[in-house]
Design a protein around this motif. Structure first.
Motif, PDB file in Angstrom:
ATOM      1  N   THR A  44       0.843  -1.196   0.000  1.00  0.00           N
ATOM      2  CA  THR A  44       0.000   0.000   0.000  1.00  0.00           C
ATOM      3  C   THR A  44       0.876   1.244   0.000  1.00  0.00           C
ATOM      4  N   TYR A  46      -0.073   4.022   1.341  1.00  0.00           N
ATOM      5  CA  TYR A  46      -0.594   4.856   2.424  1.00  0.00           C
ATOM      6  C   TYR A  46       0.070   4.542   3.756  1.00  0.00           C
ATOM      7  N   SER A  48      -0.720   4.676   7.854  1.00  0.00           N
ATOM      8  CA  SER A  48      -1.832   4.746   8.807  1.00  0.00           C
ATOM      9  C   SER A  48      -1.585   5.841   9.839  1.00  0.00           C
ATOM     10  N   PHE A  82      -5.730   7.347   6.468  1.00  0.00           N
ATOM     11  CA  PHE A  82      -4.590   6.976   5.645  1.00  0.00           C
ATOM     12  C   PHE A  82      -4.026   8.241   5.007  1.00  0.00           C
ATOM     13  N   LYS A  83      -2.698   8.343   4.943  1.00  0.00           N
ATOM     14  CA  LYS A  83      -2.060   9.491   4.300  1.00  0.00           C
ATOM     15  C   LYS A  83      -1.059   8.999   3.268  1.00  0.00           C
ATOM     16  N   ARG A  84      -1.119   9.626   2.074  1.00  0.00           N
ATOM     17  CA  ARG A  84      -0.163   9.348   1.005  1.00  0.00           C
ATOM     18  C   ARG A  84       0.534  10.661   0.663  1.00  0.00           C
ATOM     19  N   GLN A  90      -2.487  13.033  -0.269  1.00  0.00           N
ATOM     20  CA  GLN A  90      -3.892  12.649  -0.139  1.00  0.00           C
ATOM     21  C   GLN A  90      -4.122  12.087   1.258  1.00  0.00           C
TER      22      GLN A  90
END
Length: 192
Positions: A44, A46, A48, A82-84, A90
């Protein structure tokens, strides 16, 4: 033979009644803050993040000597976010709205303090930004502290819930709920 059975039934009924007479039950209302995260395993982009939300509901605490059984019915929000960061930033906020049924079993090491552990069964209410799977089971551990003197009808709960089920619908990543809870309980009857 019938008289022996009848005598055993009466003796068992009397012993059961004597045991139930020593039980002390208390209803209460519970509300508090939760800090939750969706732990990820798999591929992933992202990261957490913890998110603060709330929980509220009711409890019933049944005590027998130094042992406590405490079923609860709660509305709780879990999920975290979740952070990207790349290629563009995002943030996805996971609003996992659950009806939860913790069944806590406890031991009283000293009056006013109860150490607790037990299973928590949850069912997700939402589909938008909700978990991919509706049912979640977790293990909860924590402590229950009864205030004394002027605040004797209030209790403080501290709890950690370790989600066991994968609540992701994505086949390449698994999501599991992890939640810290701090709660205040108003007990309807005077504690003894």
């Amino acid at each position: 033979m019938l008289k022996v059975r009848l005598l055993l039934l009466v003796a068992f009924s009397f012993a059961s009644f004597s045991s139930f007479a020593q039980l002390q039950g208390v209803f209460g209302l519970k509300a508090g803050a939760s800090s939750s995260i969706t732990a990820q395993e798999g591929v992933t982009p992202y990261i957490s993040r913890y998110r603060t939300a709330f929980h509220l509901g009711g409890i019933y605490r049944l005590r027998y000597h130094r042992f406590v059984a405490q079923p609860e019915l709660l509305l709780s929000i879990k999920g975290g976010s979740f952070k990207r960061t790349a290629p563009t930033e995002q943030v996805i906020r996971n609003n996992y709205n659950y009806i939860s049924l913790p069944v806590m079993l406890g031991w009283v090491p000293t009056e006013g303090l109860v150490l607790q552990a037990g299973p928590e069964f949850s069912y997700a209410l939402n589909t938008t930004n909700g978990p991919g799977k509706k049912q979640d089971t977790g293990i909860a551990i924590g402590a229950h502290y009864d205030f004394l003197d002027m605040a004797e009808k209030f209790s403080l709960h501290l709890r950690y819930i370790y989600g066991l089920n994968n609540v992701s619908s994505n086949p390449i990543v698994e999501y599991r709920n992890r939640t810290f809870q701090v709660s205040i309980v108003y007990n309807f009857y005077k504690k003894k």
